[in-house]
Design a protein around this motif. Sequence first.
Motif, PDB file in Angstrom:
ATOM      1  N   LEU A   1       0.817  -1.206   0.000  1.00  0.00           N
ATOM      2  CA  LEU A   1       0.000   0.000   0.000  1.00  0.00           C
ATOM      3  C   LEU A   1       0.853   1.259   0.000  1.00  0.00           C
ATOM      4  N   LYS A   2       0.334   2.289  -0.672  1.00  0.00           N
ATOM      5  CA  LYS A   2       1.005   3.567  -0.807  1.00  0.00           C
ATOM      6  C   LYS A   2       0.115   4.665  -0.235  1.00  0.00           C
ATOM      7  N   PRO A   3       0.689   5.795   0.141  1.00  0.00           N
ATOM      8  CA  PRO A   3      -0.146   6.901   0.644  1.00  0.00           C
ATOM      9  C   PRO A   3      -1.237   7.307  -0.346  1.00  0.00           C
ATOM     10  N   GLU A   4      -0.956   7.201  -1.629  1.00  0.00           N
ATOM     11  CA  GLU A   4      -1.959   7.579  -2.633  1.00  0.00           C
ATOM     12  C   GLU A   4      -3.113   6.587  -2.734  1.00  0.00           C
ATOM     13  N   ASP A   5      -3.045   5.474  -2.026  1.00  0.00           N
ATOM     14  CA  ASP A   5      -4.181   4.545  -1.948  1.00  0.00           C
ATOM     15  C   ASP A   5      -5.197   4.977  -0.892  1.00  0.00           C
ATOM     16  N   THR A   6      -4.868   6.017  -0.142  1.00  0.00           N
ATOM     17  CA  THR A   6      -5.786   6.519   0.886  1.00  0.00           C
ATOM     18  C   THR A   6      -7.080   6.996   0.245  1.00  0.00           C
ATOM     19  N   ALA A   7      -8.197   6.446   0.705  1.00  0.00           N
ATOM     20  CA  ALA A   7      -9.506   6.751   0.115  1.00  0.00           C
ATOM     21  C   ALA A   7     -10.580   5.992   0.890  1.00  0.00           C
ATOM     22  N   ILE A   8     -11.818   6.314   0.583  1.00  0.00           N
ATOM     23  CA  ILE A   8     -12.934   5.473   1.006  1.00  0.00           C
ATOM     24  C   ILE A   8     -13.167   4.468  -0.112  1.00  0.00           C
ATOM     25  N   TYR A   9     -13.264   3.198   0.253  1.00  0.00           N
ATOM     26  CA  TYR A   9     -13.439   2.123  -0.715  1.00  0.00           C
ATOM     27  C   TYR A   9     -14.869   1.591  -0.666  1.00  0.00           C
ATOM     28  N   TYR A  10     -15.447   1.411  -1.843  1.00  0.00           N
ATOM     29  CA  TYR A  10     -16.813   0.944  -1.992  1.00  0.00           C
ATOM     30  C   TYR A  10     -16.853  -0.234  -2.960  1.00  0.00           C
ATOM     31  N   CYS A  11     -17.821  -1.117  -2.764  1.00  0.00           N
ATOM     32  CA  CYS A  11     -18.074  -2.137  -3.779  1.00  0.00           C
ATOM     33  C   CYS A  11     -19.429  -1.856  -4.413  1.00  0.00           C
ATOM     34  N   ASN A  12     -19.627  -2.410  -5.598  1.00  0.00           N
ATOM     35  CA  ASN A  12     -20.895  -2.219  -6.292  1.00  0.00           C
ATOM     36  C   ASN A  12     -21.026  -3.246  -7.400  1.00  0.00           C
ATOM     37  N   VAL A  13     -22.218  -3.452  -7.848  1.00  0.00           N
ATOM     38  CA  VAL A  13     -22.470  -4.206  -9.074  1.00  0.00           C
ATOM     39  C   VAL A  13     -22.012  -3.333 -10.236  1.00  0.00           C
ATOM     40  N   VAL A  14     -21.367  -3.941 -11.237  1.00  0.00           N
ATOM     41  CA  VAL A  14     -20.940  -3.185 -12.404  1.00  0.00           C
ATOM     42  C   VAL A  14     -21.536  -3.808 -13.657  1.00  0.00           C
ATOM     43  N   SER A  15     -21.740  -2.963 -14.645  1.00  0.00           N
ATOM     44  CA  SER A  15     -22.339  -3.392 -15.907  1.00  0.00           C
ATOM     45  C   SER A  15     -21.593  -2.756 -17.059  1.00  0.00           C
ATOM     46  N   GLY A  16     -21.849  -3.281 -18.270  1.00  0.00           N
ATOM     47  CA  GLY A  16     -21.227  -2.721 -19.456  1.00  0.00           C
ATOM     48  C   GLY A  16     -20.090  -3.584 -19.970  1.00  0.00           C
ATOM     49  N   THR A  17     -19.399  -3.073 -20.970  1.00  0.00           N
ATOM     50  CA  THR A  17     -18.243  -3.773 -21.538  1.00  0.00           C
ATOM     51  C   THR A  17     -17.188  -3.921 -20.447  1.00  0.00           C
ATOM     52  N   PHE A  18     -16.586  -5.121 -20.376  1.00  0.00           N
ATOM     53  CA  PHE A  18     -15.752  -5.448 -19.218  1.00  0.00           C
ATOM     54  C   PHE A  18     -14.339  -4.872 -19.369  1.00  0.00           C
ATOM     55  N   THR A  19     -14.252  -3.557 -19.209  1.00  0.00           N
ATOM     56  CA  THR A  19     -12.956  -2.887 -19.092  1.00  0.00           C
ATOM     57  C   THR A  19     -13.081  -1.854 -17.986  1.00  0.00           C
ATOM     58  N   ILE A  20     -11.936  -1.451 -17.435  1.00  0.00           N
ATOM     59  CA  ILE A  20     -11.960  -0.463 -16.355  1.00  0.00           C
ATOM     60  C   ILE A  20     -12.616   0.830 -16.839  1.00  0.00           C
ATOM     61  N   ALA A  21     -12.355   1.194 -18.071  1.00  0.00           N
ATOM     62  CA  ALA A  21     -12.856   2.474 -18.592  1.00  0.00           C
ATOM     63  C   ALA A  21     -14.346   2.464 -18.898  1.00  0.00           C
ATOM     64  N   THR A  22     -14.927   1.293 -19.166  1.00  0.00           N
ATOM     65  CA  THR A  22     -16.305   1.261 -19.654  1.00  0.00           C
ATOM     66  C   THR A  22     -17.321   0.669 -18.681  1.00  0.00           C
ATOM     67  N   LEU A  23     -16.882   0.002 -17.620  1.00  0.00           N
ATOM     68  CA  LEU A  23     -17.831  -0.497 -16.635  1.00  0.00           C
ATOM     69  C   LEU A  23     -18.451   0.669 -15.871  1.00  0.00           C
ATOM     70  N   TYR A  24     -19.695   0.506 -15.467  1.00  0.00           N
ATOM     71  CA  TYR A  24     -20.364   1.553 -14.685  1.00  0.00           C
ATOM     72  C   TYR A  24     -21.148   0.907 -13.545  1.00  0.00           C
ATOM     73  N   PRO A  25     -21.305   1.640 -12.432  1.00  0.00           N
ATOM     74  CA  PRO A  25     -21.932   1.088 -11.236  1.00  0.00           C
ATOM     75  C   PRO A  25     -23.444   1.293 -11.223  1.00  0.00           C
ATOM     76  N   ARG A  26     -24.098   0.593 -10.298  1.00  0.00           N
ATOM     77  CA  ARG A  26     -25.515   0.830 -10.033  1.00  0.00           C
ATOM     78  C   ARG A  26     -25.613   1.988  -9.063  1.00  0.00           C
ATOM     79  N   ALA A  27     -26.261   3.058  -9.490  1.00  0.00           N
ATOM     80  CA  ALA A  27     -26.320   4.271  -8.679  1.00  0.00           C
ATOM     81  C   ALA A  27     -27.083   4.067  -7.375  1.00  0.00           C
ATOM     82  N   ASP A  28     -27.981   3.107  -7.353  1.00  0.00           N
ATOM     83  CA  ASP A  28     -28.817   2.925  -6.171  1.00  0.00           C
ATOM     84  C   ASP A  28     -28.292   1.848  -5.234  1.00  0.00           C
ATOM     85  N   TYR A  29     -27.103   1.339  -5.463  1.00  0.00           N
ATOM     86  CA  TYR A  29     -26.569   0.256  -4.636  1.00  0.00           C
ATOM     87  C   TYR A  29     -25.407   0.666  -3.725  1.00  0.00           C
TER      88      TYR A  29
END
Length: 124
Positions: A85-113
Amino acid sequence: QVSLVESGGGLVRPGGSLRLSCAASGISIRDNAMGWYRQAPGKQRELVAAISMSPRTIYADSVKGRFTISRDSAKNTVYLQMNSLKPEDTAIYYCNVVSGTFTIATLYPRADYWGQGTQVTVSS
């Protein structure tokens, strides 16, 4: 009703490790692609890792080789193992269901989850 509850965050020194958990209810993680997001102060929320139904995994370049996403279908829980771990990893971490084309750039979360997240602080 869907509930995603993150846990496992804390204060860790640079170079240390943490394992985050995301306990899901109301959905089956085996039947959904799941992702871990993080939001640092003053920055937009970003996707750092995702696991498909196959399962296949993908990572943001900033965490590749250090973070590992996994799931336990019997426990209906998704994990994020974070090493070096690095100082730049400092953040609040969340999980969510993701949808869309399976790439980091194109997946999107469920806004209500979104859950409450878990704070990760990397500091000496």
